[in-house]
Design a protein around this motif. Structure first.
Motif, short mmCIF file in Angstrom:
data_model
loop_
_atom_site.label_atom_id
_atom_site.label_comp_id
_atom_site.label_asym_id
_atom_site.label_seq_id
_atom_site.Cartn_x
_atom_site.Cartn_y
_atom_site.Cartn_z
N SER A 11 -27.42 25.35 50.98
CA SER A 11 -28.70 25.01 50.38
C SER A 11 -29.80 25.17 51.41
O SER A 11 -29.62 24.88 52.59
CB SER A 11 -28.67 23.56 49.86
OG SER A 11 -29.95 23.15 49.46
N ASN A 12 -30.96 25.65 50.94
CA ASN A 12 -32.13 25.74 51.79
C ASN A 12 -32.91 24.43 51.73
O ASN A 12 -34.13 24.41 51.51
CB ASN A 12 -33.03 26.90 51.36
CG ASN A 12 -32.50 28.23 51.84
OD1 ASN A 12 -31.86 28.29 52.88
ND2 ASN A 12 -32.75 29.28 51.09
N VAL A 16 -25.67 35.62 51.31
CA VAL A 16 -26.05 34.29 50.81
C VAL A 16 -27.48 34.02 51.27
O VAL A 16 -27.78 34.07 52.47
CB VAL A 16 -25.09 33.20 51.34
CG1 VAL A 16 -25.53 31.84 50.82
CG2 VAL A 16 -23.66 33.52 50.92
N PRO A 17 -28.35 33.74 50.35
CA PRO A 17 -29.75 33.52 50.77
C PRO A 17 -29.91 32.19 51.52
O PRO A 17 -29.60 31.11 50.99
CB PRO A 17 -30.50 33.49 49.43
CG PRO A 17 -29.48 33.10 48.42
CD PRO A 17 -28.17 33.63 48.90
N VAL A 18 -30.31 32.28 52.78
CA VAL A 18 -30.63 31.08 53.59
C VAL A 18 -31.96 31.33 54.27
O VAL A 18 -32.44 32.46 54.37
CB VAL A 18 -29.53 30.79 54.64
CG1 VAL A 18 -28.21 30.42 53.98
CG2 VAL A 18 -29.38 31.96 55.59
N SER A 19 -32.51 30.28 54.78
CA SER A 19 -33.80 30.38 55.47
C SER A 19 -33.66 31.17 56.76
O SER A 19 -32.61 31.17 57.41
CB SER A 19 -34.32 28.96 55.77
OG SER A 19 -35.47 29.01 56.55
N GLY A 20 -34.73 31.86 57.12
CA GLY A 20 -34.71 32.65 58.35
C GLY A 20 -34.85 31.82 59.61
O GLY A 20 -34.75 32.35 60.72
N TYR A 21 -35.10 30.54 59.49
CA TYR A 21 -35.20 29.69 60.69
C TYR A 21 -34.51 28.37 60.36
O TYR A 21 -34.18 28.07 59.21
CB TYR A 21 -36.66 29.44 61.07
CG TYR A 21 -37.43 28.63 60.05
CD1 TYR A 21 -37.55 27.24 60.17
CD2 TYR A 21 -38.06 29.25 58.97
CE1 TYR A 21 -38.25 26.51 59.23
CE2 TYR A 21 -38.75 28.52 58.02
CZ TYR A 21 -38.86 27.14 58.17
OH TYR A 21 -39.53 26.40 57.24
N LYS A 74 -28.88 36.88 58.90
CA LYS A 74 -28.41 36.89 57.52
C LYS A 74 -27.07 36.16 57.44
O LYS A 74 -26.24 36.25 58.35
CB LYS A 74 -28.26 38.31 57.01
CG LYS A 74 -29.57 39.04 56.79
CD LYS A 74 -29.34 40.42 56.20
CE LYS A 74 -30.68 41.11 55.91
NZ LYS A 74 -30.46 42.45 55.29
N PHE A 75 -26.85 35.45 56.33
CA PHE A 75 -25.61 34.72 56.12
C PHE A 75 -24.71 35.60 55.25
O PHE A 75 -24.86 35.65 54.02
CB PHE A 75 -25.90 33.39 55.46
CG PHE A 75 -24.75 32.43 55.50
CD1 PHE A 75 -23.49 32.80 55.99
CD2 PHE A 75 -24.91 31.13 55.02
CE1 PHE A 75 -22.46 31.92 56.02
CE2 PHE A 75 -23.86 30.23 55.05
CZ PHE A 75 -22.62 30.61 55.54
N LEU A 76 -23.79 36.36 55.87
CA LEU A 76 -22.93 37.31 55.17
C LEU A 76 -21.53 36.74 55.01
O LEU A 76 -20.94 36.23 55.97
CB LEU A 76 -22.85 38.63 55.93
CG LEU A 76 -24.21 39.31 56.22
CD1 LEU A 76 -24.00 40.58 57.03
CD2 LEU A 76 -24.93 39.62 54.91
N ILE A 77 -21.01 36.80 53.80
CA ILE A 77 -19.66 36.31 53.52
C ILE A 77 -18.80 37.51 53.11
O ILE A 77 -19.11 38.20 52.12
CB ILE A 77 -19.65 35.24 52.41
CG1 ILE A 77 -20.45 34.01 52.85
CG2 ILE A 77 -18.22 34.84 52.05
CD1 ILE A 77 -20.49 32.92 51.80
N TYR A 78 -17.74 37.78 53.85
CA TYR A 78 -16.82 38.89 53.56
C TYR A 78 -15.65 38.33 52.74
O TYR A 78 -14.56 38.05 53.27
CB TYR A 78 -16.33 39.53 54.86
CG TYR A 78 -17.44 40.16 55.67
CD1 TYR A 78 -17.75 41.52 55.51
CD2 TYR A 78 -18.19 39.41 56.57
CE1 TYR A 78 -18.78 42.10 56.23
CE2 TYR A 78 -19.21 39.98 57.31
CZ TYR A 78 -19.50 41.32 57.15
OH TYR A 78 -20.51 41.91 57.86
N GLN A 120 -28.98 23.60 55.12
CA GLN A 120 -27.63 23.10 55.01
C GLN A 120 -26.69 24.28 54.85
O GLN A 120 -26.57 24.86 53.77
CB GLN A 120 -27.53 22.14 53.82
CG GLN A 120 -26.25 21.32 53.75
CD GLN A 120 -25.00 22.12 53.39
OE1 GLN A 120 -24.20 22.35 54.28
NE2 GLN A 120 -24.86 22.54 52.13
N ILE A 121 -26.05 24.68 55.93
CA ILE A 121 -25.09 25.79 55.88
C ILE A 121 -23.75 25.38 56.47
O ILE A 121 -22.93 26.23 56.82
CB ILE A 121 -25.64 27.02 56.65
CG1 ILE A 121 -26.01 26.63 58.08
CG2 ILE A 121 -26.84 27.62 55.93
CD1 ILE A 121 -26.44 27.83 58.93
#
Length: 444
Positions: free
Chosen positions: A312-313, A99-104, A84-88, A305-306
């Motif tokens: 962006s996915n 942040v929703p990103v792809s799992g792979y 998971k892409f977590l932003i604190y 793209q992270i």
């Protein structure tokens, strides 16, 4: 006309067959001159094969150093599982934003790098490898010279003992005839029983010497076969009844030989090669203080793209092309002692070259004086053999006329046999001293 053609064809066929038979007979007898043994040794000797492999390794190291000039190019890719892409945004202990990103994810790209300038170290490294390759060649030449001299020493040692064998065999045959004559004289009461015993003792000693010489001949043949890289039990013989040629020995003076040695000696070339290597090493160490420039380029396709905001996915591509400069400032003070040590090593190599020059000069002088002494020994041995032959003839006639003792005759015969040995040994020593001088000068 038909008969003429048939006769001609038959003559040619007989000639070719006879040549083949003669060649087979020559090879089966195993008679080889020194030049032929040298030729086989150069291609089959195990030490020379090892040195030749070292030469090939040196050549490959030069090619390997040249490969370093080629630019670096690589292709890379990966596949991964993303967490998971977590932003604190309000701190570590606050609730993060997911942040929703792809799992792979995956990526694929290339990287290119080409050296533009690094103080000349890569090209200088090629010169270092070339000089090392040249030194390996000098080491091979030195090994070749030493091996050829070792072969010559074994060859002429075999030549000497084969000559001794013939001398002893001829002396045994002559002594048997003389023993028969003395036995007849003893039966007629002309000589004493002690004369028969003395002659028998001498004959036994000659037969013992003959057995000893045969063993030395077998050992020398085994040594020669091993130097030629052959099996020790292969038959081998040399044209030992041919006289040793000494016409080419009397030639240049000491100064000429020394000049040749300082120009051709592999030993001297090796120390000068060490000087060149140490000088190149000084420049190589000094080059560490210079800046390095390189051109580079890379490009990658990445999903998702992270790397940059907004995320962006989607598949995205990004690359860079430019020139990079690195200047190792710490080497300005860190390399001082390395440079000083490299310069000291150069001074050591130069002093070693002067020492080697003195050593070679002394070796040439010693070998040259030994060659002159060997030539004098040959002349003395020739005179002694003429005098001993005449002494045996005179004493043998006087003994048969009861005008001298058998001990005088036996002593004279022993002296004649010894002078034959000495003459052969002197000729062999003269030839070997000449070959040793050629080996030291590097032209054997």
């Amino acid at each position: 006309m038909h008969l003429y053609k048939s006769t001609t064809f038959f003559c040619i066929l007989v000639f070719l067959l006879s040549r083949q038979v003669n060649a087979q007979n020559s090879s089966s007898t195993g008679i080889m001159a020194l030049d032929e043994i040298w030729t086989i040794t150069e291609s089959q000797n195990r030490q020379l094969k090892l040195s030749d492999l070292s030469r090939k390794e040196g050549l490959l190291s030069v090619l390997e150093a040249r490969d370093k000039l080629l630019p670096e190019l690589s292709v890379a890719g990966d596949a991964k599982l993303n967490s998971k892409f977590l932003i604190y945004d309000k701190g570590l202990f606050s609730s993060p934003e997911d942040v929703p990103v792809s799992g792979y994810g995956y990526s694929l790209g290339y990287s290119f790098n080409m050296n533009l300038f690094n103080g000349g170290r890569d090209r200088r490294n090629i010169r270092i490898k070339q000089e090392e390759d040249a030194r390996r060649q000098y080491e091979y030449d030195l090994q070749k010279n030493n091996t050829k001299y070792a072969v010559a020493a074994a060859y002429y040692d075999l030549y000497k003992f084969l000559q001794f064998k013939d001398f002893i065999l001829a002396e045994i045959t002559s002594e048997k005839k003389q023993l028969s004559t003395i036995q007849n004289l003893h039966k007629n009461g002309v000589v004493l029983k002690s004369d028969v015993l003395r002659t028998s003792v001498k004959l036994s000693q000659l037969e013992l010497n003959y057995s000893d010489v045969e063993k030395k001949i077998a050992l020398d043949k085994q040594r020669l076969n091993m130097l030629m890289g052959r099996s020790e039990d292969i038959p081998l013989d040399i044209p030992y009844r041919d006289s040793i040629s000494i016409k080419q020995i009397a030639g240049a003076g000491f100064g000429d030989y020394l000049s040749i040695a300082l120009r051709e000696s592999p030993q001297y070339k090796i120390v000068h090669s060490n000087i060149k290597l140490s000088e190149l090493n000084v420049k190589q160490v000094e080059a560490a203080r210079l800046p390095r420039f390189s051109a580079y380029s890379n490009y990658n396709y990445t999903y998702p793209q992270i790397s940059f905001y907004p995320y962006s996915n989607d598949l995205w591509g990004f690359g860079q092309t430019g020139i990079k400069m690195q200047f190792p400032i710490d080497n300005l003070y860190k390399s001082r002692h390395s440079i000083a040590r490299a310069r000291v090593n150069t001074d050591q190599q130069k002093e070693s070259a002067l020492i080697k020059r003195d050593e070679i000069s002394l070796q040439v002088k010693e070998a040259y004086l030994q060659l002159q002494q060997a030539a004098e020994n040959v002349e003395t041995a020739k005179k002694n053999m003429i005098q001993s032959s005449e002494a045996v003839r005179v004493i043998r006639n006087s003994y048969m006329n009861q005008e001298s003792l058998l001990t005088d005759l036996l002593d004279a015969e022993n002296m004649l046999l010894e002078t034959k040995f000495n003459l052969t040994a002197a000729l062999v020593n003269l030839k070997l001293n000449h070959l040793r001088l050629l080996a030291i000068t590097g032209i054997l």
